[in-house]
Structure formats: structure tokens, C-alpha cells
Design an enzyme around this catalytic site. Sequence first.
Site, short mmCIF file in Angstrom:
data_model
loop_
_atom_site.label_atom_id
_atom_site.label_comp_id
_atom_site.label_asym_id
_atom_site.label_seq_id
_atom_site.Cartn_x
_atom_site.Cartn_y
_atom_site.Cartn_z
N SER A 140 2.10 -1.94 -2.98
CA SER A 140 3.52 -1.93 -2.76
C SER A 140 3.97 -2.10 -4.64
O SER A 140 3.30 -2.33 -5.39
CB SER A 140 4.21 -3.70 -2.51
OG SER A 140 5.24 -3.54 -2.51
N TYR A 153 3.88 -12.81 -2.34
CA TYR A 153 3.80 -11.70 -1.74
C TYR A 153 3.48 -10.71 -3.24
O TYR A 153 2.23 -9.82 -3.04
CB TYR A 153 5.24 -10.80 -1.28
CG TYR A 153 4.77 -9.67 -0.76
CD1 TYR A 153 4.41 -9.04 0.54
CD2 TYR A 153 5.26 -8.32 -1.22
CE1 TYR A 153 4.21 -7.77 0.74
CE2 TYR A 153 5.06 -7.01 -0.59
CZ TYR A 153 4.75 -6.67 -0.02
OH TYR A 153 4.71 -5.15 1.29
P1 NAD Z 1 5.55 -3.52 10.21
O1 NAD Z 1 5.33 -5.49 9.80
O2 NAD Z 1 6.12 -3.01 9.87
O3 NAD Z 1 3.59 -3.12 9.52
C1 NAD Z 1 2.68 -4.38 9.41
C2 NAD Z 1 1.37 -3.88 10.87
O4 NAD Z 1 0.83 -5.08 10.48
C3 NAD Z 1 2.33 -4.44 12.29
O5 NAD Z 1 1.92 -3.91 13.33
C4 NAD Z 1 1.05 -5.92 12.42
O6 NAD Z 1 1.30 -6.74 13.81
C5 NAD Z 1 -0.30 -5.81 11.60
N1 NAD Z 1 -0.97 -7.00 11.12
C6 NAD Z 1 0.05 -7.90 10.01
N2 NAD Z 1 -1.06 -8.42 10.45
C7 NAD Z 1 -2.35 -8.18 10.36
C8 NAD Z 1 -3.81 -8.79 10.76
N3 NAD Z 1 -4.00 -9.37 10.24
N4 NAD Z 1 -4.33 -8.22 11.34
C9 NAD Z 1 -4.10 -6.95 12.00
N5 NAD Z 1 -2.48 -6.16 11.88
C10 NAD Z 1 -2.07 -6.76 11.52
O7 NAD Z 1 5.13 -3.24 8.06
P2 NAD Z 1 5.33 -2.22 7.60
O8 NAD Z 1 6.51 -2.42 6.16
O9 NAD Z 1 4.96 -0.83 8.00
O10 NAD Z 1 4.62 -2.55 6.32
C11 NAD Z 1 2.76 -2.14 6.30
C12 NAD Z 1 1.92 -1.98 4.73
O11 NAD Z 1 3.31 -1.53 3.84
C13 NAD Z 1 2.26 -3.82 4.44
O12 NAD Z 1 1.27 -3.84 3.77
C14 NAD Z 1 3.35 -4.07 3.02
O13 NAD Z 1 2.96 -5.32 2.38
C15 NAD Z 1 3.74 -2.73 2.78
N6 NAD Z 1 4.68 -2.69 2.19
C16 NAD Z 1 6.01 -2.23 2.97
C17 NAD Z 1 6.91 -1.89 2.13
C18 NAD Z 1 8.60 -1.41 2.74
O14 NAD Z 1 9.05 -2.26 2.24
N7 NAD Z 1 8.20 -1.97 4.21
C19 NAD Z 1 7.02 -1.57 0.67
C20 NAD Z 1 6.57 -1.38 0.05
C21 NAD Z 1 5.08 -2.27 0.74
#
Ligand code: NAD
Length: 250
Positions: A140, A153
Amino acid sequence: MSARVVVVTGGASGIGAAMVRAFAAQGDAVVLGDIDEVAGVALAQEVVAAGGTARFVRADAATSEGADALVADALDAFGALHVACNNAGISGPAAAVRDIELDAWERTLRVNVTSVLLCMQAQLPAIERSGGGAIVNTASVAGLVGVPNMAAYSASKHAVVGLTRSAALEWARKGIRINVLCPGTVRTPMLRAYVGGDEDLLEAAGRHGSPMGRLGTPEEIAGAALWLCSDAAGYVTGHAMAVDGGAAAM
Ligand code: NAD
């Protein structure tokens, strides 16, 4: 580029789901792992209905059993593994450093960092045996800068950057490139939940969170993953790539 076998963790939602769709659309065979079985099965069906190749495996990426199961499924179904996107993550506690509870801290590190370690440990030998490939981990922009009231985080994502760079150095001469994405604020269910489902707050996060003045899309993050895993990025390893509308440049 010929079709490859790709594993995506956290592949049922948000950025992971966009990665699954993007790899499948270019002809790769995708094994998507998630703890959300309903969404994961539905996405695999959607990809297959569109003419692509995808399989869902219910797998907790934060356990060695889950990490191993995804690799085993890829090898059983497709006989190889070339690409892995270790993307599963949680936002962790919204709390100031002095108030973070140890359970929430440890859970955040387990899901966001230890999962990446366990998954790479399972994936690296399989990718090596398949003739080499690429890994992209999802950190991130919070892995590059601090975030008040999100220290668990931010610390977990800084650790993903360090873990990725170290692994990249270990494998630089052995045919596996390992990079890390640092997305900014992206319109996904995670971000929506973080702002309590409030659409105005979500839009405001985009307006104030990036110099471009808008949220990113999951597809814009998936596009960067696709490129990092492609031959066009053949000289890129150990790179922490911000895909954040300029946030890390502030
Ligand atoms: P999201 O919640 O839409 O998707 C995350 C997915 O991961 C979900 O389907 C959830 O069920 C799954 N998950 C959670 N814990 C798990 C585990 N232990 N094993 C397997 N699956 C698991 O979130 P997102 O925003 O798409 O995030 C995806 C990645 O991107 C994450 O690592 C998040 O930290 C990172 N991220 C997101 C953002 C943002 O603004 N959305 C920004 C920076 C980084």
C-alpha cells in the site's frame, strides 16, 4: 507471451478480483484463493462463462495449509505455476498507536505480512520448477509513508515492502522477479467498509487522498500487476511501485 498459470490470493473481491479478470482476459489460467467462498465461486463462474480459465479454492492465505493448497491446486489442475499475486489483506484497527489492542495488531500482521511469507514459501519452489516467473505482492502507499490511526496497517505494509525486496534479492539470479504494488486509495469493498459505507466519505477520500483528486480503480491496480508480471518488465525486480494518483510524491 504464452498462457501462464497464475495464483491470486484475496482474489474474490476488489483489487484481487480485478487481477483475476485481467489475467484471465489475456488467456492465463487463474487459481483464485479467498476465505469468501460465495464471492470466489461466483467470480470463477463469471470468468469461465466469459471464455476464460479460473478455479476457486477456499484458502486462508494466512495459514501454511491455505498457502500450500493454492499451489497444490495449480499444480494438480494445470501442471505448473508461473505467477503469484499475494494480495489478501485487511485494513486492521482504526486506532491511535497508544490504543491499539495486541490481538488486533497481531491479526493485522498475520493476515497482511505472514500470509505473504507463507505464500511465497509455498510458491517459490513451484515457480522455480516451472521454469521461472514473477511474484507481485500487494502492500500500500501506507507501506511507504506513515498513516495516523492506522499504524498496524501501515507497519504491516512497510513489512511487505521489506519482505519483497529481500526475497527479490535472493531470487534475482534464479529466474523469479518479485515486486510489490503500493496502491493509494482505491474504490473497493475494503475502503467502503473503512468509511462505514458512506459514499460521500469515500469520494472525499479520493479527493483529499491523492493529487489526482480521485479514487483509483481496481482495474488500474490490476493493470500494474499485469505489467510487472509481463516480459515487458523483464529487468524489474525488488521494485515498490506506487499506483496512487501521485500520493507518495507529496
Ligand atoms: P477487499 O476487502 O475488497 O478484498 C480483499 C479480499 O481478501 C477479500 O475477498 C477477503 O475475503 C480476502 N481475504 C481477507 N483475508 C484473507 C485471508 N486470510 N485469506 C484469503 N483471503 C483473505 O480489499 P481490497 O481493497 O481489494 O484490498 C486488496 C489488497 O489491496 C489488500 O492487501 C489491501 O491492503 C491492499 N490495498 C487496498 C487499498 C484500497 O484503497 N482499497 C489501498 C492500498 C492497498
